[in-house]
Write a protein that holds these residues in place. Structure first.
Motif, PDB file in Angstrom:
ATOM      1  N   ASN A 106      -6.341  27.963  24.648  1.00 47.37           N
ATOM      2  CA  ASN A 106      -6.640  26.656  25.257  1.00 47.37           C
ATOM      3  C   ASN A 106      -6.628  25.584  24.231  1.00 47.37           C
ATOM      4  OD1 ASN A 106      -7.928  24.631  26.877  1.00 47.37           O
ATOM      5  ND2 ASN A 106      -9.354  26.011  27.827  1.00 47.37           N
ATOM      6  N   VAL A 107      -5.387  24.637  24.641  1.00 44.33           N
ATOM      7  CA  VAL A 107      -5.355  23.532  23.811  1.00 44.33           C
ATOM      8  C   VAL A 107      -5.778  22.218  24.336  1.00 44.33           C
ATOM      9  CG1 VAL A 107      -3.356  24.615  22.531  1.00 44.33           C
ATOM     10  CG2 VAL A 107      -2.963  23.245  24.606  1.00 44.33           C
ATOM     11  N   ASN A 108      -6.616  22.231  25.489  1.00 42.34           N
ATOM     12  CA  ASN A 108      -7.066  21.147  25.890  1.00 42.34           C
ATOM     13  C   ASN A 108      -8.437  20.552  25.344  1.00 42.34           C
ATOM     14  OD1 ASN A 108      -8.104  18.936  27.647  1.00 42.34           O
ATOM     15  ND2 ASN A 108      -8.587  20.245  29.499  1.00 42.34           N
ATOM     16  N   PRO A 109      -8.307  19.533  24.523  1.00 41.65           N
ATOM     17  CA  PRO A 109      -9.675  19.094  24.022  1.00 41.65           C
ATOM     18  C   PRO A 109     -10.882  18.868  24.702  1.00 41.65           C
ATOM     19  CG  PRO A 109      -7.919  17.224  23.783  1.00 41.65           C
ATOM     20  CD  PRO A 109      -7.260  18.665  24.476  1.00 41.65           C
ATOM     21  N   ASN A 110     -10.628  18.695  26.157  1.00 46.35           N
ATOM     22  CA  ASN A 110     -11.997  18.409  26.616  1.00 46.35           C
ATOM     23  C   ASN A 110     -12.400  19.712  27.339  1.00 46.35           C
ATOM     24  OD1 ASN A 110     -11.756  15.493  26.488  1.00 46.35           O
ATOM     25  ND2 ASN A 110      -9.832  15.438  27.839  1.00 46.35           N
ATOM     26  N   SER A 111     -11.738  20.841  27.116  1.00 46.79           N
ATOM     27  CA  SER A 111     -12.222  21.869  27.801  1.00 46.79           C
ATOM     28  C   SER A 111     -13.525  22.175  26.996  1.00 46.79           C
ATOM     29  CB  SER A 111     -11.386  23.065  27.547  1.00 46.79           C
ATOM     30  OG  SER A 111     -10.814  23.420  26.511  1.00 46.79           O
ATOM     31  N   LYS A 112     -14.528  23.329  27.687  1.00 49.56           N
ATOM     32  CA  LYS A 112     -15.655  23.770  26.853  1.00 49.56           C
ATOM     33  C   LYS A 112     -15.080  24.766  25.772  1.00 49.56           C
ATOM     34  CE  LYS A 112     -19.965  26.031  27.735  1.00 49.56           C
ATOM     35  NZ  LYS A 112     -20.909  26.489  28.913  1.00 49.56           N
ATOM     36  N   GLU A 113     -14.117  25.425  25.990  1.00 49.72           N
ATOM     37  CA  GLU A 113     -13.623  26.663  25.285  1.00 49.72           C
ATOM     38  C   GLU A 113     -13.018  25.832  23.913  1.00 49.72           C
ATOM     39  OE1 GLU A 113     -11.173  30.741  25.666  1.00 49.72           O
ATOM     40  OE2 GLU A 113     -10.309  28.920  26.432  1.00 49.72           O
ATOM     41  N   TYR A 114     -12.236  24.837  24.183  1.00 50.77           N
ATOM     42  CA  TYR A 114     -11.772  24.184  22.885  1.00 50.77           C
ATOM     43  C   TYR A 114     -12.742  23.631  22.058  1.00 50.77           C
ATOM     44  CZ  TYR A 114      -9.136  20.919  20.216  1.00 50.77           C
ATOM     45  OH  TYR A 114      -8.511  20.332  18.872  1.00 50.77           O
ATOM     46  N   LYS A 115     -13.790  22.964  22.714  1.00 51.65           N
ATOM     47  CA  LYS A 115     -15.061  22.205  21.927  1.00 51.65           C
ATOM     48  C   LYS A 115     -15.778  23.334  21.054  1.00 51.65           C
ATOM     49  CE  LYS A 115     -15.423  18.383  24.988  1.00 51.65           C
ATOM     50  NZ  LYS A 115     -16.158  17.523  26.018  1.00 51.65           N
ATOM     51  N   GLN A 116     -15.860  24.622  21.728  1.00 47.84           N
ATOM     52  CA  GLN A 116     -16.570  25.448  21.021  1.00 47.84           C
ATOM     53  C   GLN A 116     -15.943  25.954  19.575  1.00 47.84           C
ATOM     54  OE1 GLN A 116     -16.895  29.457  23.051  1.00 47.84           O
ATOM     55  NE2 GLN A 116     -17.173  30.423  21.062  1.00 47.84           N
ATOM     56  N   PHE A 117     -14.635  26.273  19.791  1.00 45.82           N
ATOM     57  CA  PHE A 117     -14.065  26.422  18.513  1.00 45.82           C
ATOM     58  C   PHE A 117     -13.708  25.057  17.461  1.00 45.82           C
ATOM     59  CE2 PHE A 117     -12.289  29.876  21.392  1.00 45.82           C
ATOM     60  CZ  PHE A 117     -12.691  30.685  20.562  1.00 45.82           C
ATOM     61  N   TYR A 118     -13.675  24.071  18.231  1.00 49.99           N
ATOM     62  CA  TYR A 118     -13.302  23.118  17.320  1.00 49.99           C
ATOM     63  C   TYR A 118     -14.888  22.554  16.632  1.00 49.99           C
ATOM     64  CZ  TYR A 118     -12.925  18.199  15.958  1.00 49.99           C
ATOM     65  OH  TYR A 118     -12.633  16.757  15.350  1.00 49.99           O
ATOM     66  N   TYR A 119     -15.883  22.684  17.273  1.00 52.02           N
ATOM     67  CA  TYR A 119     -17.165  22.257  16.731  1.00 52.02           C
ATOM     68  C   TYR A 119     -17.763  23.408  15.586  1.00 52.02           C
ATOM     69  CZ  TYR A 119     -17.959  19.261  20.330  1.00 52.02           C
ATOM     70  OH  TYR A 119     -18.038  17.969  21.298  1.00 52.02           O
ATOM     71  N   GLU A 120     -17.339  24.681  15.666  1.00 52.30           N
ATOM     72  CA  GLU A 120     -17.676  25.721  14.721  1.00 52.30           C
ATOM     73  C   GLU A 120     -16.793  25.226  13.413  1.00 52.30           C
ATOM     74  OE1 GLU A 120     -17.338  29.808  15.578  1.00 52.30           O
ATOM     75  OE2 GLU A 120     -17.873  29.561  17.654  1.00 52.30           O
ATOM     76  N   ILE A 121     -15.681  24.900  13.487  1.00 52.42           N
ATOM     77  CA  ILE A 121     -15.026  24.395  12.234  1.00 52.42           C
ATOM     78  C   ILE A 121     -15.640  23.068  11.718  1.00 52.42           C
ATOM     79  CG2 ILE A 121     -12.775  23.304  11.225  1.00 52.42           C
ATOM     80  CD1 ILE A 121     -11.316  25.410  13.222  1.00 52.42           C
ATOM     81  N   GLU A 122     -15.933  22.297  12.804  1.00 51.71           N
ATOM     82  CA  GLU A 122     -16.612  20.746  12.161  1.00 51.71           C
ATOM     83  C   GLU A 122     -17.802  21.123  11.588  1.00 51.71           C
ATOM     84  OE1 GLU A 122     -16.868  16.922  14.487  1.00 51.71           O
ATOM     85  OE2 GLU A 122     -18.578  18.202  15.255  1.00 51.71           O
TER      86      GLU A 122
END
Length: 329
Positions: A106-122
């Motif tokens: 999932n490469v949609n930055p507004n999706s819940k799935e993308y945010k989950q992975f993004y926030y873990e790195i952040e």
């Protein structure tokens, strides 16, 4: 929803965080999630470290930091999803005998799935990457009198920068003061004098330096923000709030204004409702700017929740979150 559809052949996996163990019954992929997250986050940290902050506002720097993290999100999704498959008994087998499985990224930055992975790195970066906070804290947007055209002033200013980086703050102050002797309108030099005095816990001297900078440039973001911080250290919370409110009139989209006020009400004045009103505004701006300081706002919001809970005002907490369209996890 934006997605990437990938067919992964397990015989081609070579990532360092994966290892393959073969038994008589199956082939199992071993995956070290912590190691994988660390590797990708370190890549993002190196990218962040390379960002130039010259004459950039915090929201522009945040956007560039977001780009560094975004580059690693797809790889993190892929690795984690491959690992979740486990053994290959249910994988498809092609005509060549190789087993593969279909994975959707999932490469949609507004999706819940993308945010989950993004926030873990952040979140990992906020705890382990020194560059991320130093970059996002930069507010040195050059105004007409921010810098100097005097070669001697610049020479001593740069010597002060060198000493500041070594944390030799007394020596740095000496050089910055020499810089303003050669150019009395050198606002950035006064800003750095203030920062050095604050590092030395000399808050009155820091405030004087910031006031000198504001006489030169009344709209300077760095002195306006830092003078509020100095007042917090002096426990003069009313003046700190007034300083933030003055900054808000010049820069209403600056999340540090609302975070700063929220922090004062949450941790020092214990007015949790006012704290939450401001922290929610800060949180939403951080999210819009893709700022990693979103995590700090979340931490304070949780502290406020505990305070309101003790006061029996959990309903008020939910109402304020709803007002700002913030959902509870």
């Amino acid at each position: 929803m934006k997605t990437l559809f990938l067919s992964i052949f397990f015989t081609s996996i070579t990532a360092a965080s994966f290892s393959q163990e073969t038994s008589a019954s199956d082939k199992e992929i071993k995956f070290d999630n912590k190691k994988f997250l660390k590797e990708l986050s370190e890549n993002a940290c190196q990218c962040i470290d390379s960002i130039s902050t010259d004459n950039k506002t915090a929201d522009i720097i945040s956007s560039e930091i977001n780009g560094c993290i975004d580059k690693e999100v797809g790889a993190y999704q892929m690795g984690t999803k491959i690992a979740s498959i486990g053994n290959l008994e249910n994988a498809k087998e092609g005509e060549d005998g190789k087993k593969s499985v279909d994975i959707t990224i999932n490469v949609n930055p507004n999706s819940k799935e993308y945010k989950q992975f993004y926030y873990e790195i952040e979140n990992y970066l906020m705890s382990n990457c020194k560059s991320i906070k130093s970059k996002i804290a930069t507010n040195d947007v050059v105004g007409e009198k921010s810098f100097s055209n005097n070669s001697e002033a610049i020479k001593y200013y740069n010597l002060g920068i060198d000493e500041s980086e070594k944390e030799n703050y007394e020596k740095a102050i000496e050089y910055y003061k020499k810089a303003v002797v050669f150019d009395s309108n050198f606002a950035f030099a006064y800003d750095n004098i203030g920062i050095c005095y604050r590092k030395l816990n000399r808050y009155d001297d820091a405030i004087k330096a910031y006031e000198n900078s504001l006489k030169i440039d009344p709209n300077g973001l760095t002195p306006l923000q830092n003078i509020a911080i100095a007042y917090i250290y002096k426990k003069d919370y009313k003046k700190a709030v007034k300083s933030y409110e003055k900054l808000a009139k010049l820069d209403s989209k600056n999340p540090e204004v609302y975070y700063g006020i929220g922090n004062i009400y949450a941790q020092y004045l214990f007015d949790y409702e006012k704290a939450l009103e401001n922290l929610c505004q800060a949180y939403n701006i951080y999210v819009d700017q893709k700022s990693p300081y979103r995590t700090d706002a979340e931490t304070l919001i949780n502290i406020v929740y505990q305070g309101l809970k003790k006061e029996g005002k959990e309903k008020v907490f939910n109402q304020i979150l709803e007002k700002y369209n913030i959902s509870q996890n």
